[in-house]
Design an enzyme around this catalytic site. Structure first.
Site, PDB file in Angstrom:
ATOM      1  N   ASP A   8      -7.408 -40.050  23.983  1.00 19.44           N
ATOM      2  CA  ASP A   8      -9.370 -40.087  24.619  1.00 19.44           C
ATOM      3  C   ASP A   8      -9.677 -40.413  26.297  1.00 19.44           C
ATOM      4  OD1 ASP A   8      -9.603 -39.950  22.011  1.00 19.44           O
ATOM      5  OD2 ASP A   8     -10.899 -41.854  21.691  1.00 19.44           O
ATOM      6  N   ASP A 131     -19.332 -37.553  13.037  1.00 15.80           N
ATOM      7  CA  ASP A 131     -18.478 -39.333  12.851  1.00 15.80           C
ATOM      8  C   ASP A 131     -19.932 -39.762  12.566  1.00 15.80           C
ATOM      9  OD1 ASP A 131     -16.923 -38.069  15.094  1.00 15.80           O
ATOM     10  OD2 ASP A 131     -18.014 -38.144  16.879  1.00 15.80           O
TER      11      ASP A 131
END
Length: 253
Positions: A8, A131
């Site tokens: 990330d 998500d």
């Protein structure tokens, strides 16, 4: 069962967040390329990149870091990328640079037709990232919760050639509380697209449960904080997953 290390990216660094909170970022490396090389040395078969700044901004923000990762990886393993991908031009540029698969998240929720256009233009190179918090899909870097239910939205993409759905349980992401197996399996059972689990991977029990779910359509899991904090050794965990996959396949044959 494929264990996919996550990298990330925030402000050019490799970080891990807690439940998607940008103010709760732990920096694990200031050299994303070196981190990619590290995971390859540990036997990674694929890498999962997220441009966190891009997810909030709606356009890529960590291209320099992404290119350093691609340079480190070369042709060794495929690299998937999500975060800030909102147009076909960006997808084309990323694929030309060496990204294997793009992950469309917010744009897939706000404009599902964009996914169909992307799959038509770049067949075999498109995944969708859904998500969710408490079963409701989130967008814009998880900052906005919509009224969409994960399964209802995922069904829209079934006939368009999407390679996989990456399903993240936001409440478990970065918390080492275990993968939401029930929700992941329910999604996989409800659609004809393979599912990759994300959020909460913490130990071999999670891997065992996911391997049992392979026949339902769960093909992999994103590994984040657990491998960065050394709760799981990537090489050993992948070996364990491979052994379980063979074990459960024999039982079903």
């Amino acid at each position: 069962m494929l264990l996919i290390p996550a990298i990330d990216l925030k402000d050019g660094h490799c970080v891990r967040l807690e439940q998607g909170d940008m103010d709760k970022a732990t920096v694990f490396s200031e050299d994303p390329g070196a981190m990619a090389a590290h995971w390859i040395s540990k036997g990674a078969r694929c890498l999962h990149l997220v441009d966190l700044n891009g997810a909030f901004a709606g356009k890529l923000k960590n291209e320099s870091a992404i290119k350093s990762i691609l340079k480190a990886v070369g042709d060794e393993i495929p690299v998937q990328l999500g975060g800030g991908i909102r147009d076909l031009e960006t997808i084309e540029r990323l694929l030309d640079d060496g990204i294997s698969t793009v992950i469309i998240g917010t744009a897939a929720v706000k404009n599902p037709g964009f996914v169909q256009d992307a799959c038509t233009a770049f067949p075999g190179h498109v995944m969708v990232g859904l998500d969710a918090r408490d079963g409701k899909v989130a967008t814009d870097g998880w900052s906005k919760i919509t009224c969409h239910k994960v399964i209802d939205l995922a069904k829209k993409f079934e006939d368009w050639g999407v390679e996989a759905i990456i399903y993240t349980d936001i409440g478990r992401d970065g918390m080492l509380k275990g993968v939401n197996i029930d929700a992941t399996v329910k999604l996989a059972q409800a659609i004809r697209i393979p599912v990759i689990a994300s959020g909460g991977l913490s130990n071999n029990q999670d891997i065992d449960a996911l391997c049992k779910a392979e026949e339902e359509g769960v093909m992999g899991v994103i590994a984040g904080r657990s491998i960065y904090a050394s709760d799981l050794d990537l090489a050993a965990a992948q070996k364990y997953a491979d052994e379980l996959t063979l074990k459960y396949k024999k039982k079903t044959n």
